[in-house]
Design an enzyme around this catalytic site. Structure first.
Site, PDB file in Angstrom:
ATOM      1  N   SER A 208      19.073  -6.717  -3.558  1.00  0.00           N
ATOM      2  CA  SER A 208      18.669  -6.659  -4.964  1.00  0.00           C
ATOM      3  C   SER A 208      19.623  -7.430  -5.850  1.00  0.00           C
ATOM      4  CB  SER A 208      18.675  -5.221  -5.462  1.00  0.00           C
ATOM      5  OG  SER A 208      17.847  -4.423  -4.705  1.00  0.00           O
TER       6      SER A 208
ATOM      7  N   HIS B 297      13.256 -11.569  -2.060  1.00  0.00           N
ATOM      8  CA  HIS B 297      13.397 -10.305  -2.790  1.00  0.00           C
ATOM      9  C   HIS B 297      12.039  -9.789  -3.255  1.00  0.00           C
ATOM     10  CE1 HIS B 297      15.070  -7.885  -6.367  1.00  0.00           C
ATOM     11  NE2 HIS B 297      15.127  -7.177  -5.272  1.00  0.00           N
TER      12      HIS B 297
ATOM     13  N   GLU C 214      11.021 -13.134  -5.290  1.00  0.00           N
ATOM     14  CA  GLU C 214      12.051 -14.106  -5.673  1.00  0.00           C
ATOM     15  C   GLU C 214      12.575 -14.740  -4.383  1.00  0.00           C
ATOM     16  OE1 GLU C 214      14.027 -12.284  -9.754  1.00  0.00           O
ATOM     17  OE2 GLU C 214      14.488 -11.268  -7.882  1.00  0.00           O
TER      18      GLU C 214
ATOM     19  N   ASN D  76      16.114  -8.316 -11.860  1.00  0.00           N
ATOM     20  CA  ASN D  76      17.081  -7.219 -12.000  1.00  0.00           C
ATOM     21  C   ASN D  76      18.094  -7.479 -13.104  1.00  0.00           C
ATOM     22  OD1 ASN D  76      15.880  -5.600 -10.153  1.00  0.00           O
ATOM     23  ND2 ASN D  76      17.227  -6.149  -8.457  1.00  0.00           N
TER      24      ASN D  76
HETATM   25  N1  CAA Z   1       2.768   1.876  -1.706  1.00  0.00           N
HETATM   26  C1  CAA Z   1       1.591   1.252  -1.560  1.00  0.00           C
HETATM   27  N2  CAA Z   1       0.663   1.185  -2.527  1.00  0.00           N
HETATM   28  C2  CAA Z   1       0.932   1.816  -3.685  1.00  0.00           C
HETATM   29  C3  CAA Z   1       2.131   2.494  -3.919  1.00  0.00           C
HETATM   30  C4  CAA Z   1       3.077   2.508  -2.855  1.00  0.00           C
HETATM   31  N3  CAA Z   1       4.258   3.116  -2.977  1.00  0.00           N
HETATM   32  N4  CAA Z   1       2.110   2.995  -5.173  1.00  0.00           N
HETATM   33  C5  CAA Z   1       0.932   2.650  -5.711  1.00  0.00           C
HETATM   34  N5  CAA Z   1       0.225   1.942  -4.825  1.00  0.00           N
HETATM   35  C6  CAA Z   1      -1.077   1.332  -5.018  1.00  0.00           C
HETATM   36  C7  CAA Z   1      -2.166   2.370  -5.095  1.00  0.00           C
HETATM   37  O1  CAA Z   1      -2.674   2.697  -3.831  1.00  0.00           O
HETATM   38  C8  CAA Z   1      -3.189   1.662  -5.955  1.00  0.00           C
HETATM   39  O2  CAA Z   1      -3.925   0.764  -5.170  1.00  0.00           O
HETATM   40  P1  CAA Z   1      -5.489   0.539  -5.393  1.00  0.00           P
HETATM   41  O3  CAA Z   1      -5.650   0.068  -6.816  1.00  0.00           O
HETATM   42  O4  CAA Z   1      -5.836  -0.497  -4.376  1.00  0.00           O
HETATM   43  O5  CAA Z   1      -6.145   1.848  -5.158  1.00  0.00           O
HETATM   44  C9  CAA Z   1      -2.352   0.827  -6.918  1.00  0.00           C
HETATM   45  O6  CAA Z   1      -1.092   0.662  -6.284  1.00  0.00           O
HETATM   46  C10 CAA Z   1      -2.178   1.495  -8.262  1.00  0.00           C
HETATM   47  O7  CAA Z   1      -1.579   2.772  -8.030  1.00  0.00           O
HETATM   48  P2  CAA Z   1      -1.878   4.086  -8.870  1.00  0.00           P
HETATM   49  O8  CAA Z   1      -3.275   4.019  -9.410  1.00  0.00           O
HETATM   50  O9  CAA Z   1      -1.490   5.267  -8.061  1.00  0.00           O
HETATM   51  O10 CAA Z   1      -0.810   4.081  -9.996  1.00  0.00           O
HETATM   52  P3  CAA Z   1      -0.621   3.122 -11.209  1.00  0.00           P
HETATM   53  O11 CAA Z   1      -1.863   2.443 -11.645  1.00  0.00           O
HETATM   54  O12 CAA Z   1       0.123   3.953 -12.138  1.00  0.00           O
HETATM   55  O13 CAA Z   1       0.326   1.988 -10.627  1.00  0.00           O
HETATM   56  C11 CAA Z   1       2.452   1.090 -10.087  1.00  0.00           C
HETATM   57  C12 CAA Z   1       1.515   2.291  -9.963  1.00  0.00           C
HETATM   58  C13 CAA Z   1       1.841  -0.099  -9.362  1.00  0.00           C
HETATM   59  C14 CAA Z   1       3.747   1.482  -9.420  1.00  0.00           C
HETATM   60  C15 CAA Z   1       2.629   0.742 -11.621  1.00  0.00           C
HETATM   61  O14 CAA Z   1       2.995   1.890 -12.309  1.00  0.00           O
HETATM   62  C16 CAA Z   1       3.671  -0.326 -11.856  1.00  0.00           C
HETATM   63  O15 CAA Z   1       3.387  -1.500 -11.779  1.00  0.00           O
HETATM   64  N6  CAA Z   1       4.911   0.085 -12.212  1.00  0.00           N
HETATM   65  C17 CAA Z   1       6.048  -0.816 -12.426  1.00  0.00           C
HETATM   66  C18 CAA Z   1       6.798  -0.937 -11.117  1.00  0.00           C
HETATM   67  C19 CAA Z   1       7.974  -1.889 -11.220  1.00  0.00           C
HETATM   68  O16 CAA Z   1       8.448  -2.256 -12.275  1.00  0.00           O
HETATM   69  N7  CAA Z   1       8.490  -2.278 -10.033  1.00  0.00           N
HETATM   70  C20 CAA Z   1       9.635  -3.138  -9.943  1.00  0.00           C
HETATM   71  C21 CAA Z   1      10.894  -2.333  -9.860  1.00  0.00           C
HETATM   72  S1  CAA Z   1      12.310  -3.353  -9.708  1.00  0.00           S
HETATM   73  C22 CAA Z   1      12.491  -3.587  -8.051  1.00  0.00           C
HETATM   74  O17 CAA Z   1      11.814  -3.067  -7.239  1.00  0.00           O
HETATM   75  C23 CAA Z   1      13.553  -4.544  -7.673  1.00  0.00           C
HETATM   76  C24 CAA Z   1      14.838  -4.004  -7.283  1.00  0.00           C
HETATM   77  O18 CAA Z   1      15.528  -4.658  -6.517  1.00  0.00           O
HETATM   78  C25 CAA Z   1      15.406  -2.782  -7.875  1.00  0.00           C
END
Ligand code: CAA
Length: 510
Positions: free
Chosen positions: A128, A149, A161, A199
């Site tokens: 990360s 990433h 990335e 990040n």
């Molecule tokens: N694994 C697999 N699929 C997942 C999942 C998981 N953990 N969580 C959600 N999904 C899928 C669901 O199955 C659903 O798929 P379908 O549309 O095909 O049915 C889809 O994603 C949407 O999920 P939900 O309807 O349950 O929930 P949501 O609409 O609230 O979306 C989310 C969930 C995609 C996580 C959304 O809230 C989001 O985009 N959040 C922001 C996440 C973010 O910012 N991530 C980056 C973090 S930084 C990082 O990761 C880098 C690092 O190094 C720290």
């Protein structure tokens, strides 16, 4: 040296090392693309946990009708759990490392991979924020080492990335970018710098949210709501911290602080305390929120709605619509507060203290500032109810009751410049401009990365353009003046664009 150009289609066998939150998501993603995956962990317990996570994710897709039972079974059959690195990587075309964020562990592993992998295999790290250059430094052929990433949840978020060091060969970078596209992702090419694009912008913003919570600027729910309802983000910052894992967030902040220095990266003490208490977020059952206990947030009783409200109109007419809404709810609106009025509303501006307007209006203990934020995209906007510290608790209660009665999508904030929404967003916009100013990434790449990596509806620089650079500068100036924190000083390029009236994303869709 890796001289032959490997096409993404030539990558058939992938070894994923580390089946934690990210590794299990990456293994699932790769197996879904039809490739074979050697999923490697250090012991059977971790292997079982990781495979259970993959299975749960696939089961969810089946239950939503996105995947058939047969397809799920085929994907699982392509993943071979294995607890020995040398055996697991021997036949791999590509190795993706996703082990804990400890540089010594990663360097040792990459030195081992050098020996155990085929000479033409590509070695990628999903770190990360650690230095990819340092990780590659221990290998004999750093030309085949790069960062790849992914974002959590890896099967869902569209960004990858692709991080090159000064030693990474263009062929390695090209193959990884092609593979990312083949996996349905959008690659963004960056060089090796702490936090890369996402990040470096996300973590200081998340940390700032923790500072706001810790300094009682607002409740955790209201901080999250400001981001979702006001900025249109898919998750509020405290919910997102819990998703990523508080330990991971702390580690990334420490790397950013080491590389860039400055107050923006100094972790909020509360973040460290939660980590010390092993409350890492969703993966441990509790972080800022408790995922084990059913919500006990029974509707707390609202104060009675006042019969009369004094509304101090301003020349810009910012409260005119509010006055009509209150009148339509059968509550009388007067222009001058009397002793018995009980609630005085003034227009709040994130550049100025509400306190000054409260004193001017008289009856400061009865005053609440209201600041409306347009959500855009046809969604209902956000109303920030701003409480100077001299506002009486009963007044705050009456304001909340009024907001509920007339259907405002409201959050409550203490009276500090920027309130909630601008405080969070504008500081991040400033960081995004600094990144462009440093020559690290283009405005388009910054916006794409935040949209595809974190689900932003529009990138930070496009949102900055919409808010107006001059406006952003003046709110940041006010935040700086109130806190003395140099992190809020507008960066020179932002000040320049504000003066010239230039847009960062000229030509981007509004
Ligand atoms: N694994 C697999 N699929 C997942 C999942 C998981 N953990 N969580 C959600 N999904 C899928 C669901 O199955 C659903 O798929 P379908 O549309 O095909 O049915 C889809 O994603 C949407 O999920 P939900 O309807 O349950 O929930 P949501 O609409 O609230 O979306 C989310 C969930 C995609 C996580 C959304 O809230 C989001 O985009 N959040 C922001 C996440 C973010 O910012 N991530 C980056 C973090 S930084 C990082 O990761 C880098 C690092 O190094 C720290």
């Amino acid at each position: 040296m890796t001289s032959n150009v490997t096409q993404p289609g030539d990558i058939r066998e992938v070894a994923v090392i580390g089946l934690g939150l990210m590794g299990s998501g990456i293994a699932e993603l790769i197996a879904r693309s039809g490739r074979s995956v050697d999923a490697i962990e250090i012991n059977q317990g971790f292997l079982d946990q990781g495979m259970a996570r993959v299975r749960a994710s696939l089961d969810r897709a089946v239950s939503r009708g996105r995947l058939t039972d047969t397809a799920r079974d085929e994907i699982l059959a392509r993943i071979r759990p294995i607890d020995d690195v040398a055996t697991g990587v021997a036949g791999a075309d590509l190795v993706i490392e996703a082990i804990p964020e400890r540089i010594e562990l990663k360097k040792t592993l990459f030195a081992q991979l050098d020996e155990a992998c085929r000479a033409d295999a590509i070695l990628a790290t999903n770190t990360s924020s650690l230095s990819v250059t340092e990780i590659a430094g221990g290998t004999r052929d750093p030309a085949r080492v790069a960062g790849l990433h992914f974002f959590n949840p890896a099967p869902v978020m569209k960004l990858v990335e692709v991080i090159t060091t000064v030693l990474t060969s263009p062929e390695t970078a090209g193959t990884l970018a092609g593979l990312s596209r083949d996996l349905g992702k959008t690659p963004v090419a960056v060089t090796d710098r702490a936090g890369f694009i996402v990040n470096a912008l996300l973590l200081p913003y998340l940390n700032h949210a923790v500072h706001l919570l810790e300094t009682a600027q607002a409740t955790r729910e209201d901080i999250d709501k400001a981001a979702t309802a006001g900025l249109g983000l898919p998750m509020g910052p405290l919910t997102l911290l819990d998703l990523i894992g508080l330990d991971t967030c702390l580690a990334v902040l420490e790397t950013l602080a080491d590389e860039f220095g400055g107050t923006r990266y100094v972790h909020a003490p509360l973040l460290r305390k939660l980590c010390d208490a092993r409350l890492f977020g969703r993966k441990s059952g509790r972080g800022f929120y408790d995922y084990q206990r059913k919500s006990t947030a029974a509707d707390h009783e609202l104060a009675p709605v006042p019969a009369e409200v004094a509304l101090i109109r301003d020349r810009d007419g910012r409260l005119d619509e509010l006055a009509s809404q209150i009148t339509a709810a059968g509550i009388s609106v007067v222009s001058q507060p009397a002793d018995e009025t009980g609630l005085v509303i003034v227009a709040a501006d994130p550049r100025h203290r509400v306190l000054d307007a409260a004193l001017a209006a008289g009856h400061p203990a009865d005053v609440v500032g209201v600041h409306f934020v347009e959500a855009g995209n046809g969604k209902p906007g956000l109303a920030e109810l701003v409480l100077p510290d001299v506002t009486a608790a009963a007044t705050a209660g009456r304001a909340a009751a009024l907001a509920a009665r007339i259907g405002l999508n409201a959050v409550t904030s203490r009276d500090r410049p920027g309130f909630l929404l601008e405080a969070l967003a504008y500081a991040q916009f400033n960081d995004a401009v600094r990144m462009f100013q440093d020559g690290y990434a283009s405005p388009a790449d910054i916006d794409t990365a935040m949209m595809l990596g974190c689900g932003y509806p529009r990138g930070p620089l496009q949102m900055l353009d919409e808010a107006g650079a001059a406006n952003v500068v003046s709110v940041l100036d006010a935040m700086h003046a109130a806190t003395g924190d140099p992190a809020f000083t507008p960066v020179p390029l932002l000040a320049e664009y504000a003066t010239a009236g230039t847009r960062f994303r000229a030509g981007a869709e509004g």
